[in-house]
Scaffold this active site. Structure first.
Site, short mmCIF file in Angstrom:
data_model
loop_
_atom_site.label_atom_id
_atom_site.label_comp_id
_atom_site.label_asym_id
_atom_site.label_seq_id
_atom_site.Cartn_x
_atom_site.Cartn_y
_atom_site.Cartn_z
N GLU A 133 0.93 -1.51 0.12
CA GLU A 133 0.15 0.11 -0.16
C GLU A 133 0.68 0.98 0.08
O GLU A 133 2.13 1.34 0.54
CB GLU A 133 -1.40 -0.26 1.39
CG GLU A 133 -0.63 0.20 2.41
CD GLU A 133 -0.75 -0.26 3.71
OE1 GLU A 133 -0.63 -1.24 3.79
OE2 GLU A 133 -1.00 0.51 4.89
N LYS A 135 2.39 5.27 1.26
CA LYS A 135 3.45 5.21 2.58
C LYS A 135 2.73 6.26 2.97
O LYS A 135 3.53 7.07 0.97
CB LYS A 135 4.89 5.02 2.84
CG LYS A 135 4.75 5.48 3.75
CD LYS A 135 6.94 4.95 4.06
CE LYS A 135 7.29 5.84 5.32
NZ LYS A 135 6.81 7.15 5.56
N ASP A 137 2.47 10.37 3.38
CA ASP A 137 3.63 11.33 3.53
C ASP A 137 3.25 12.32 4.78
O ASP A 137 2.59 13.38 3.97
CB ASP A 137 4.50 11.92 2.74
CG ASP A 137 4.98 12.11 3.11
OD1 ASP A 137 5.98 12.31 4.16
OD2 ASP A 137 6.14 13.50 2.32
N TYR A 243 -4.41 2.21 8.67
CA TYR A 243 -3.98 1.41 7.73
C TYR A 243 -3.47 0.32 9.12
O TYR A 243 -2.47 -0.27 8.83
CB TYR A 243 -2.96 2.08 7.46
CG TYR A 243 -1.62 2.94 8.13
CD1 TYR A 243 -0.66 1.99 9.18
CD2 TYR A 243 -1.36 3.85 7.03
CE1 TYR A 243 0.20 3.69 9.60
CE2 TYR A 243 -1.02 5.13 8.11
CZ TYR A 243 0.01 4.84 8.77
OH TYR A 243 0.95 5.70 10.01
N LYS A 331 11.00 2.94 -0.17
CA LYS A 331 10.86 4.13 -0.38
C LYS A 331 11.02 4.27 -1.89
O LYS A 331 11.95 3.60 -3.04
CB LYS A 331 12.48 5.36 0.23
CG LYS A 331 12.25 4.77 1.28
CD LYS A 331 10.84 5.47 2.94
CE LYS A 331 11.34 7.05 2.58
NZ LYS A 331 12.16 7.80 4.34
N CYS A 436 49.70 16.04 6.85
CA CYS A 436 48.25 16.81 7.58
C CYS A 436 47.91 18.11 7.27
O CYS A 436 48.89 18.99 7.57
CB CYS A 436 48.17 16.45 8.84
SG CYS A 436 46.90 17.17 9.51
N CYS A 439 49.04 20.36 10.83
CA CYS A 439 50.20 20.21 11.25
C CYS A 439 51.28 19.34 10.55
O CYS A 439 52.40 19.52 10.99
CB CYS A 439 49.85 18.87 12.66
SG CYS A 439 49.98 16.81 12.20
N CYS A 454 46.48 11.50 10.27
CA CYS A 454 47.64 12.35 10.29
C CYS A 454 48.50 11.16 11.45
O CYS A 454 47.88 11.00 12.31
CB CYS A 454 46.58 13.31 10.47
SG CYS A 454 48.25 14.26 11.89
N CYS A 460 49.82 16.97 16.56
CA CYS A 460 48.44 17.23 15.61
C CYS A 460 47.63 18.65 15.88
O CYS A 460 46.28 17.67 17.48
CB CYS A 460 48.23 16.37 15.10
SG CYS A 460 46.92 17.05 14.08
S1 IVH Z 1 2.59 1.27 9.01
C1 IVH Z 1 3.73 -0.72 12.76
N1 IVH Z 1 1.76 1.94 6.96
O1 IVH Z 1 6.06 6.01 7.99
C2 IVH Z 1 4.13 -0.77 11.98
N2 IVH Z 1 2.60 3.51 8.37
O2 IVH Z 1 8.13 5.46 8.49
C3 IVH Z 1 3.16 1.02 11.52
N3 IVH Z 1 3.44 5.82 7.29
O3 IVH Z 1 5.43 6.08 11.66
C4 IVH Z 1 3.60 1.84 10.23
N4 IVH Z 1 2.14 4.87 5.61
O4 IVH Z 1 3.11 7.21 10.07
C5 IVH Z 1 2.45 2.58 8.00
N5 IVH Z 1 0.49 2.83 4.88
C6 IVH Z 1 1.10 2.64 5.97
C7 IVH Z 1 2.14 4.43 6.49
C8 IVH Z 1 3.02 4.33 7.35
C9 IVH Z 1 2.51 6.19 6.03
C10 IVH Z 1 3.64 6.15 7.42
C11 IVH Z 1 3.47 5.65 9.52
C12 IVH Z 1 4.99 5.24 9.82
C13 IVH Z 1 6.11 5.43 9.52
C14 IVH Z 1 7.44 5.10 8.59
#
Ligand code: IVH
Length: 756
Positions: A133, A135, A137, A243, A331, A436, A439, A454, A460
């Site tokens: 899913e 992530k 922001d 989530y 990421k 260095c 010195c 160094c 030094c």
């Molecule tokens: S699961 C134990 N799912 O990302 C697992 N986190 O970098 C709990 N976040 O602190 C996190 N989207 O704030 C999960 N689909 C997603 C997310 C997500 C954003 C954030 C969340 C977490 C942070 C970790």
């Protein structure tokens, strides 16, 4: 944790770390910091004092600066200032709000899957489903419902204690105020975020009102949720995706995907791009789908989160200190920008390491102006890694080059690439100094060291100042009013010089006899001078671990210093042991060299290297008591030969030893005891697993034992308390028997830890 990783934990020079080593150490640091948090916020006594904790955080930040790629999503750096702000009530999370480990490549994900399979003892062919899913922001929020009514909303804070933002959360449309058919207790976790169009409109309104303009939707969401006046939050267009969950009185489902469906049925917004996938390849294809959709989603995402679908597996996999083993964030690639390398500066560190720093024409990367970047070491500039393999296809970096910089976190950027087409015709390869810059002493590279150092040692000035800065740093002596700036001031002072740590403690007496008294100087009042001397006096009694760390010995980081201090307790025992171990440490170095020669010779002759005779020969002459002292030293959990050699040889150098003695003459060194661990039958015990385990994998057994406060060692010694032996246990079982060490089979072990 493999011994090699434990060694790295003990603080080698950051510039000598590989990406893998840095990643491993960041994980360990996150773990220590988190343990400290837990102990601090829990009822237990704190395991680290504030200064030590801060220094761990600083090392963490420094490694992240050098290796932005290795920065974790749950980076402790991001938790700086995350402790609850004043003005909001505090909420202790009943279950910690965790963070996620990072994957940056397809292979990282495959490794993640393979690691889980190993941990669970699943074959490569066994089905192992995940969810994938986006992530989001934004910022995470935990919503607590009791009997279907929203009773509390809390930010993550430091993961253990967050801010009570209940009144604000009640103003968010997508957060239900009440639930039907929900478990009696249900904590729903998810992300508060702001859509792009809402963000633009909000900033327009703010601009018209002459109010604060937000840099990005995440800041806008955070700023809007963390308003002391809920009416302001109500006027801000926030949304929430569910989530995850915290405490629940009845399980939501048996799978992650089932639980998400249940949350949706309860009225929460869940992300429509959440999919159940049968393994890494399917996950990757969904990753690319999400990446392609990224620009059209209407809200910011910064990656894809993968979670093991089966909740039983999730339970078995459990957690590392701050991250679940069953989930990872993949990421999106970091942001990049081109700029010009204007110069290369060389900085000299405390252990003499010459660190090149790129001076760049300032450029904006991901919203932050960047004007310098780490260049790591001379190999890196030359376009090769420590083992000689090319990096950037072997392209070197020259002053005048157009270079591509990137940031993978809020840290010092790195150089990703060089544009050879735009290289000025007069650009010359960078001549890494062999002297260095401070010195003028020779700067040499020892075999196996990625870093040129160094050799000036105590003479030094750059090293001496860095050592002093380290000495007074917060995790070390942490003397109020004597920070890095003051240390530099005194270092250059002719009337009251401070050239080595001992000088700090003679400053008051020297000042009394001096004609150029501090209290008569600009910038020093009588009160501040009195306070400074009082602060210095307050540190005349110092715990052994702090002292050891403060000495700034290469490879002896805070964790190693603490482990060593806990082992020897007192200064006299420590120094006696180091003296005793000295011949063995030298033999170790000789053996290392002989081993390298033997390997080279063997490679040339096309035969297998015969290492054992080489080692035996090197150690042959070493007196038994030296061997015992050496074995004792390297037998300390987490202390490897690298740390031991560095420590022993430092103490064996006359000038260093004299300098240390001048210091300790001024001090009272407080012994350090290991803290009592939580009450569990195995807390504080050293356990060794051997043979095959049938009900869990080795990794699972180890992490459970550690979670119960046991230390898990790889080999049996007199320090072993318990051997857990499965079928096929061999020499370790024999050795344990000969040492009279209690031995259990797997079932008896599980019974002992209440897990049968
Ligand atoms: S699961 C134990 N799912 O990302 C697992 N986190 O970098 C709990 N976040 O602190 C996190 N989207 O704030 C999960 N689909 C997603 C997310 C997500 C954003 C954030 C969340 C977490 C942070 C970790």
């Amino acid at each position: 944790m493999p011994a090699a990783v434990a060694d790295l934990l003990d603080g080698p020079e950051i510039s000598t770390l590989t990406l893998e080593a840095a990643t491993a150490e960041l994980e360990a640091l996150a773990q220590h910091l988190n343990d400290a948090n837990t102990a601090y916020h829990g009822q237990d006594a704190p395991v680290l004092d504030d200064a030590t904790y801060d220094a761990l955080k600083r090392r963490n930040a420094a490694i992240e600066a050098a290796f932005p790629d290795a920065k974790r999503t749950d980076s402790p750096s991001d938790q700086v200032g995350a402790a609850p702000a004043e003005g909001f009530g505090k909420v202790r999370h009943r279950l910690r709000m965790l963070s996620l480990g990072n994957a940056f490549s397809d292979d990282d994900l495959r490794d993640f899957d393979a690691g889980i399979r190993r941990y669970l003892g699943l074959t490569r062919d066994a089905t192992l489903a995940y969810t994938a899913e986006p992530k989001i922001d934004g910022l995470s929020l935990s919503l607590r419902y009791e009997d279907g009514t929203l009773v509390q909303a809390a930010t993550r804070g430091d993961g253990t204690v967050g801010e009570d933002v209940t009144a604000n959360a009640r103003t968010i449309d997508t957060i239900p105020q009440s639930l039907e058919d929900a478990p009696a207790v249900l904590e729903v976790r998810g992300e508060v975020y702001m859509r792009h169009d809402d963000f633009v409109a909000l900033n327009d309104r703010q601009a018209k009102a002459g109010a604060k303009i937000f840099a990005n939707p995440r800041n806008a969401a955070a700023g809007s949720l963390r308003q002391l006046d809920p009416n302001i939050t109500a006027s801000r267009p926030l949304a929430f995706f569910a989530y995850a969950w915290g405490e629940v009185s009845d399980p939501l489902a048996q799978t992650q995907s089932g639980a998400i469906d249940r949350l949706a049925a309860l009225g929460f917004q869940t992300n429509p791009l959440t999919r159940r996938c049968d393994g890494p390849e399917a996950l990757l294809s969904h990753y690319h789908e999400i990446e392609a959709a990224r620009a059209t989603l209407g809200y910011d995402i910064d990656g894809v989160v993968y979670k093991v679908d089966d909740l039983d597996y999730q339970h078995r996999l459990g957690f590392r200190s701050t991250t679940p083993r069953w989930a990872i964030a993949h990421k999106f690639p970091a942001e990049l920008a081109w700029t010009v390398l204007e110069g290369i500066d060389i900085q000299v560190g405390r252990t003499g390491a010459l660190s090149p720093v790129a001076r760049l024409t300032p450029v904006t990367v991901g919203g932050v102006v960047v004007s310098n970047a780490t260049l790591h070491n001379e190999d890196y500039i030359a376009g090769r890694s420590a083992d000689g393999t090319p990096i950037r296809d072997g392209t070197d970096i020259r002053v005048g080059d157009h270079v591509q910089v990137y940031r993978a976190g809020d840290v010092i950027p790195k150089i990703a690439d060089v544009d050879l087409a735009r290289r000025p015709s007069d650009a010359t390869p960078f001549d890494f100094p062999t002297q260095c810059p401070d010195c003028g002493s020779d700067a040499v590279r020892e075999e196996g060291d990625a870093v040129r150092r160094c050799t000036g040692g105590l003479i030094c000035p750059a090293q001496a100042v860095e050592k002093l800065r380290h000495f007074v740093s917060r995790a070390a002596f942490d003397i109020e009013g004597l920070g890095a700036k003051q240390v530099e001031y005194f270092f250059d002072d002719t009337a009251l010089p401070v050239r080595e740590p001992a000088d700090i403690f003679t400053l008051e007496a020297r000042n009394a006899d001096s004609l150029a008294k501090l209290e008569n100087r600009d910038g020093f009042g009588a009160t501040s001078v009195r306070n400074l001397f009082a602060a210095i006096d307050a540190r005349r009694t110092i715990p052994l671990d702090r002292l050891l760390f403060a000495l700034g010995i290469r490879h002896v980081g805070e964790v190693a210093a603490r482990d060593i201090a806990r082992h020897f307790h007192g200064w006299d025992a420590l120094t006696a042991a180091l003296d005793q171990a000295a011949p063995a440490a030298l033999a170790y170095l000789a053996a290392d060299e002989a081993e390298a020669q033997e390997r080279a010779a063997a490679a040339e002759d096309g035969r297998r290297a015969r290492i054992k005779p080489v080692r035996d020969a090197a150690f042959g002459e070493v007196a038994a008591d030296a061997r015992v002292a050496w074995d004792d030293l390297v037998g300390i959990d987490g202390i490897g030969a690298t740390v031991a050699v560095s420590l022993v040889t430092t103490f064996a150098q006359d000038s260093e030893r004299a300098s240390i003695r001048r210091l300790t003459d001024q001090l009272k060194i407080a012994p350090v005891e290991a803290p009592a661990t939580a009450s569990s039958p195995v807390a504080g015990k050293t356990v060794v697993f051997t043979g095959s385990l049938e009900r869990m994998t080795r990794a699972e057994a180890k992490s459970r034992a550690e979670a119960l406060g046991a230390k898990v060692a790889g080999s049996v010694s007199a320090k072993t308390d318990l051997l857990v032996a499965g079928p096929g246990a061999g020499s370790k079982a024999d050795k344990a028997a000969s040492l009279g060490i209690e031995t259990l089979d797997e079932d008896a072990w599980l019974t002992l830890i209440g897990d049968a």
